[in-house]
Every structure is written in structure tokens, then in C-alpha cells.
Design an enzyme around this catalytic site. Structure first.
Site, PDB file in Angstrom:
ATOM      1  CG  ASP A 337      18.528  64.388   1.212  1.00 25.10           C
ATOM      2  OD1 ASP A 337      19.199  63.388   1.496  1.00 25.10           O
ATOM      3  OD2 ASP A 337      17.706  64.916   1.988  1.00 25.10           O
ATOM      4  CD  GLU A 366      19.068  59.508   0.239  1.00 22.49           C
ATOM      5  OE1 GLU A 366      19.368  58.880   1.270  1.00 22.49           O
ATOM      6  OE2 GLU A 366      18.558  60.648   0.262  1.00 22.49           O
TER       7      GLU A 366
END
Length: 633
Positions: A337, A366
Site C-alpha cells: 500500500d 501501489e
């Protein structure tokens, strides 16, 4: 004069490994009376190389060739341009759209140089990813132990998620539907039929919100989802069907309501908020203990961690740390993330830990922009140069697919695709996560055919749904989007429910439950068909990509590899489109679509053809001069 995407002018093209010799050729008008030409290579700090090009002959009476070789010895992100000395004085040769050149200007070409010994794992290439928001996929109905009393459960599976703020203006995300790991296990046959080879699971660790990006304990499965035994069994059952698991790693911050921070006093041990002697106190940055601290984007429920803190790094990346432990328990990959908020040192350590546990483990990040040249917080990132990320979420391809199908200039959308393919290393491209929607975006069908939300708030989003006409058009556009998603380089990633026409705007309306028993069968059949196509076409694993057409309202391209060629054409317009098809394609096999009686691609339709090919049958451009066909492409 030059085209960075053509091997006539630059060989090899694209990103290269360190130590690779690159041959450059430029084609200059003779009326410029060029007496000298130079290649200038720079990085962010300035020039690193300046070398002469040598005259190597005339193309014809009007143009002449100059050439040189350059070998980058170190990894890094570089930029280059050419300078010529003409009768008019020094002139710069600069980049324009399409990788081509113009006299004057200031744009440079990018040269990505990656580590020569770095490769990405094989198992994900050629496969299909499927993203699951665990609370909303399927509930096994199994009774759970140890579920906190402050969890609110919906009575109806298809109820709307809670979104209204409380009296303090907060949306707490504490409503649950009861989707669990055993539910995912029950649906493995469904996923296998879709052709799925890897499940990307949004966070599954103990947290006190339904999204679980506020981690409470990295070492435990959230009790609503099940147990560690449930996870291990899911991993084992999935692996037996050829499906692996990718976990969501949220390591830039924890939850304030966690065993580490313990702001709510939920846990018996002392967190950073209870005591400065807590083993976790050094993970956080306090401005005034215990009430003022660094937090993610200003959310006090998400205190930032210092990822380079030795204690935190050991906890996540040590021999018995979180990274290796969950790989040991059956995971095969980590999706990181907000990778741009993780420092280089942490990414180095995470990659090393994952590979030490399992050399075939995938570490994927990400990143919303072009990850090859991304700068974050004033630092140029080196995600793709080797030793950090094996690949990334491919938001640029999403922009290109949705943009094209919403009416943007096809040439501009093709340029987005070609820039990524030019800038990214091949081992990154082969396992790019090609999604058209995630838990962070509007549902793909809504983005394609619904009324744009713009800056409208949740009140408007909650009551706005697609009309029957919009929805029917959306189904058609979803088919076209999926064809592009499944045939472009990389690995398609389906957000749960997209394959059956689930609609919705942003969080939480994009996180509704999978509508079991109410699926759009037409769209589901289409996705299953595309899954079979991917498994039967080895050229989609890591074959080359060649643009054929990006004009009007049509995009067409070719994939070539493993003795096979696949041609894809998509017409997003409301009128037929003429598709140029080479004579040798008469011996091809049509997988999807058809041409009309005039040889045109009908409105809002696609064509996918495949043919076997031998190396000697592939048309080759001349070695010394570009052909008219190559220039047009």
C-alpha cells in the site's frame, strides 16, 4: 530523424540492463550541412556522458546517417538528446510525441537502466489476478470467536454500506457484512472457471474497520474473517487449483486502535500511547506525547510509523518478521500500500526478506503514476531498477483504456501505453497489474457509462444509479474494456463483481457485496471466455506489442511471441471502422468478433484474431532505412 521506439534508430529499444551496448542512429537532412553530432546523456544531477556520432553514409540524395554506441555502466534513470553542428550553428534534436524527434525544443528521451541480474518470478506471468474486498465477497456463515462487541453487522447481504457521518462528522467504517476466508474457499471453483491464477486480498489482518487499512495486529487474521488455520487452508486449497494468494501490506502506518499504539486502551499491553517505555514507542513520531503525532494524511486514526526504525524493520522484515511469516504460511506475494510513502531502505529490506523466504515471491507496489520516473516527497524513486518492486499497479493503462472508451483521442491513449512499455523493464511489464477499477476508484462500468461524479459528495453518489440505457451501454463498453485489459502486456486484475456488472461510485459505494444469484450472465460469460483466451494464447504471456492503428475511434494492436500472433481491434464509436488487415491474416482464426459485409468493424465492437507463425514468416523492416509503413506506424 530519430525514433526511440524503432530498432532502426535505437537498438535495443526500451529499458536496458546495465552494461548493455546501445546503438544510436540519426537521419539528418543533407541541406543542414552537418559537420558534427553528439549524444548527450544526463541524470537528475546533470550530464553524465557526451559522445560523438560518426557519419556512416547517405540514405539518399537528401538524407544522411550518423551513428554511435553508448553503454550505461550503472543502473539509474537517464535522459538523452542529440546536438548537431550545422551551417546555422548548434541545433538540439529533441523528443516529441511518439518517441520521434524535432529540431529545437527541450524535451529529452528517457533511458531506464535496471540491474542486469534482476528477474521477476515466472508464476504470475500470463495469469489473471482477482481482487477481493474480503468482507464483501462471500460469507460462509461460520460462527466466529473473539469478534469485538463494537462490530455492527448488516442483516441483508445486499444492503447499502454505511456512509453517513456520526454527530462528530466521522465515517467510522465499522459496519460489516461477514464475508470471510472460508467463503472465499467455497468460491474457488467459481474463480478457477474465470481463469484466475492469483487472488489479491485487501487487508486481512486484525483491524477495527471494514477496510482494515488501520492495522491493529499484523500477526493475526481479523476474527471476522476467520483464523490462521482458515488462511492456511485457503492457501493450500487455492494452490491445488493453480491459484496463489497476494496479501495487502499496509506498512506506512498502523491503526491508532492497535496493539502497537493502543490509543483506545483496547489491548492489555502498553502501546505507544500508554507508555514511552512501550517497545513500540520508537516506531512513531510525537510532537507532544501522547496527543500530537505524525499521522497519515492528517487522519489521527492512522499514526505514521518510521519505517527505517530498526525495531519496526526487524518486526516486518526480520527472519521471523511479518513478511516472511505469512509467506511461510502460504502467501506467494505482497502488494504494498502507498509504496511512494515507503522509503527506499524499507523497500530494499522488504524485497530482500521476501526473496530470502521464497525466491519466487512477488513484491508489487501501489503507484498511480509512471513508476519508472516517479518522484515522491522530493526524491526520485528507484522502484523498478532491481531489488525493490517486481512490478506495480498499472494505473496508466487504466487511464488509457477508460479514456479511449469514453471518447478521448485514440492516439493520445496509445501514447500512454507505449510510454509505459518504453520506460519499464521487461521483467516489470510481464507482471504489471492491469486493472480498470479497484476499491479506490469508481466501479469500471460506472466510470465508463454513468454520469461522472465530479466533486459531488456521498449524498449524491448514494442515490445516483445508472439508467437502464446507461447500464446496457456500460455492459457493452465493459466487454471492450476487458478485451483490452486481457490482451495488453501484463496481467489483468479483475475487481470482484466487475465481471458481473456491479456499479457504484467511490468508497463505500464501490465496495458493495458481490450479488450472488443476481449476476449479469452476459458479462460473466464474456469474462470466462477471455479467461480461456488467455490460457490458450502463449503470446499474451510476454509477447511483443506492436501498435497497428490509433485513429478516429479505433485502436488496433498486435501481440507476437511463442510462435503465435494475436491481432486485437476495438471500435468504440457509433459508426463502422475500416480495419487494415494484412493479406497473411486471411489464414488466421477469429476468436472474438466479426467484420461486416464491407470488411469494417461494426460500432461498439471488437475483433480478436490469432494465427500461428514461424520466425521466417514475420515481415522484417529493412536493416538500414525505415520503411514507409514503419514511419506511418
Amino acid at each position: 530523424m530519430f525514433n526511440s521506439r524503432s530498432s532502426i534508430y535505437r537498438c535495443p529499444t526500451g529499458a536496458v540492463a546495465d552494461g548493455t551496448n546501445i546503438h544510436f542512429k540519426i537521419n539528418l537532412p543533407r541541406n543542414l550541412r552537418v559537420s558534427a553530432a553528439s549524444l548527450i546523456v544526463e541524470n537528475d544531477a546533470g550530464p553524465v556522458y557526451r559522445g560523438d556520432l560518426y557519419w556512416c553514409g547517405q540514405q539518399d540524395a537528401f538524407n544522411e546517417w550518423w551513428e554511435c554506441d553508448y553503454t550505461p555502466e550503472k543502473t539509474g534513470l537517464f535522459f538523452y538528446y542529440f546536438e548537431i553542428i550545422s551551417w546555422r550553428g548548434p541545433i538540439r534534436l529533441s523528443r516529441v510525441m511518439g518517441g520521434e524527434a524535432v529540431l529545437g525544443g527541450c524535451e529529452r528521451w528517457q533511458l531506464t537502466v535496471y540491474r542486469h541480474d534482476y528477474v521477476s518470478p515466472d508464476w504470475l506471468a500470463g495469469g489473471i489476478l482477482y481482487q477481493i474486498f474480503p468482507d464483501r465477497f462471500f460469507s460462509s456463515g461460520t460462527e466466529k470467536a473473539g469478534v469485538p462487541e463494537d462490530r455492527h453487522f448488516h442483516e441483508g447481504w445486499l444492503e447499502e454500506p454505511e456512509w453517513r457521518p456520526n454527530e462528530r462528522g466521522e465515517v467510522l467504517n465499522k459496519d460489516f457484512f461477514g464475508g470471510d476466508l472460508r467463503g472465499i474457499e467455497e468460491k474457488l471453483p467459481y474463480l478457477k472457471k474465470l481463469g484466475v491464477t492469483c487472488l489479491y486480498l485487501n487487508p486481512i489482518f486484525e483491524s477495527h474497520s471494514n477496510h482494515r487499512y488501520d492495522t491493529a495486529d499484523y500477526s493475526r487474521i481479523d476474527p471476522v474473517l476467520g483464523t490462521e488455520e482458515d488462511f492456511c487452508r485457503l492457501a493450500e486449497k487455492a494452490r491445488a487449483l493453480g491459484i496463489r494468494l497476494m496479501l495487502d501490506g499496509v506498512f506506512s502506518h498502523t491503526g491508532s486502535d492497535s496493539v502497537y499504539f493502543n490509543k483506545e486502551g483496547r489491548y492489555p499491553s502498553a502501546g505507544a500511547c500508554q507508555s514511552q517505555d512501550s517497545p513500540y514507542y520508537s516506531w512513531y513520531t510525537y510532537h507532544h506525547w501522547p496527543d500530537r503525532y505524525d499521522c497519515w494524511w492528517g487522519f489521527p486514526t492512522l499514526p505514521n510509523v518510521t519505517e527505517t526504525n530498526p525495531s519496526f524493520n526487524a518486526y516486518i522484515n526480520g527472519e521471523n518478521g511479518i513478511c516472511r511469516t505469512w509467506l511461510r504460511r502460504g502467501a506467494s506475494a505482497w502488494r504494498l500500500d502507498v509504496a511512494d510513502e515507503l522509503p527506499d531502505e524499507f523497500l530494499d529490506n522488504m524485497n530482500a526478506a521476501a526473496k530470502a523466504e521464497d525466491p519466487e515471491a512477488v513484491v508489487l507496489g501501489e503507484v498511480w503514476e509512471d513508476a519508472s520516473n516517479k518522484s515522491a516527497y522530493g526524491v526520485r524513486r528507484r522502484y523498478l531498477l532491481g531489488g525493490q518492486l517486481d512490478s506495480v499497479m498499472n494505473y496508466p493503462f487504466r487511464d488509457a483504456i477508460l479514456g479511449f472508451l469514453r471518447g478521448s483521442n485514440p492516439a493520445d491513449m496509445m501514447e500512454i501505453i507505449l510510454n509505459v512499455l518504453e520506460n519499464y523493464p521487461p521483467h516489470v511489464i510481464r507482471i504489471l497489474m492491469n486493472h480498470i477499477g479497484t476499491h479506490d476508484t469508481d466501479r469500471a462500468i460506472t466510470a465508463l457509462a454513468g454520469e461522472p461524479a465530479g466533486n459531488r459528495g456521498r449524498d449524491w453518489q448514494s442515490v445516483t444509479h445508472m439508467t437502464p440505457e446507461q447500464y446496457n451501454r456500460g455492459i457493452t463498453l465493459m466487454k471492450l474494456a476487458a478485451v483490452m485489459q486481457y490482451t495488453l502486456p501484463g496481467v489483468p486484475c479483475v475487481y470482484y463483481g466487475d465481471e458481473v456488472g456491479v456499479q457504484g461510485y467511490r468508497d463505500p459505494f464501490n465496495r458493495t457485496c458481490y450479488p450472488w444469484g443476481q449476476e449479469n450472465k452476459e458479462l460473466l460469460d464474456w469474462y470466462q471466455r477471455l479467461g480461456a483466451l488467455r490460457s490458450s494464447c502463449p503470446c499474451l504471456r510476454e509477447g511483443s506489442f506492436e501498435p497497428l492503428m490509433a485513429y478516429g475511434h479505433t485502436i488496433s494492436f498486435l501481440r507476437r511471441g511463442a510462435g503465435q500472433e494475436l491481432m486485437v481491434a476495438v471500435n468504440q464509436g457509433d459508426t463502422p471502422s475500416q480495419i487494415p488487415v494484412a493479406p497473411w491474416w486471411k489464414n488466421s482464426y477469429t476468436l472474438i468478433g466479426t467484420l461486416d459485409e464491407n470488411g469494417c468493424l461494426p460500432p461498439l465492437s471488437c475483433l480478436v484474431r490469432v494465427r500461428s507463425v514461424k520466425e521466417e514468416d514475420i515481415p522484417q523492416p529493412p536493416e538500414d532505412t525505415p520503411s514507409e509503413k514503419d514511419e506511418n506506424i
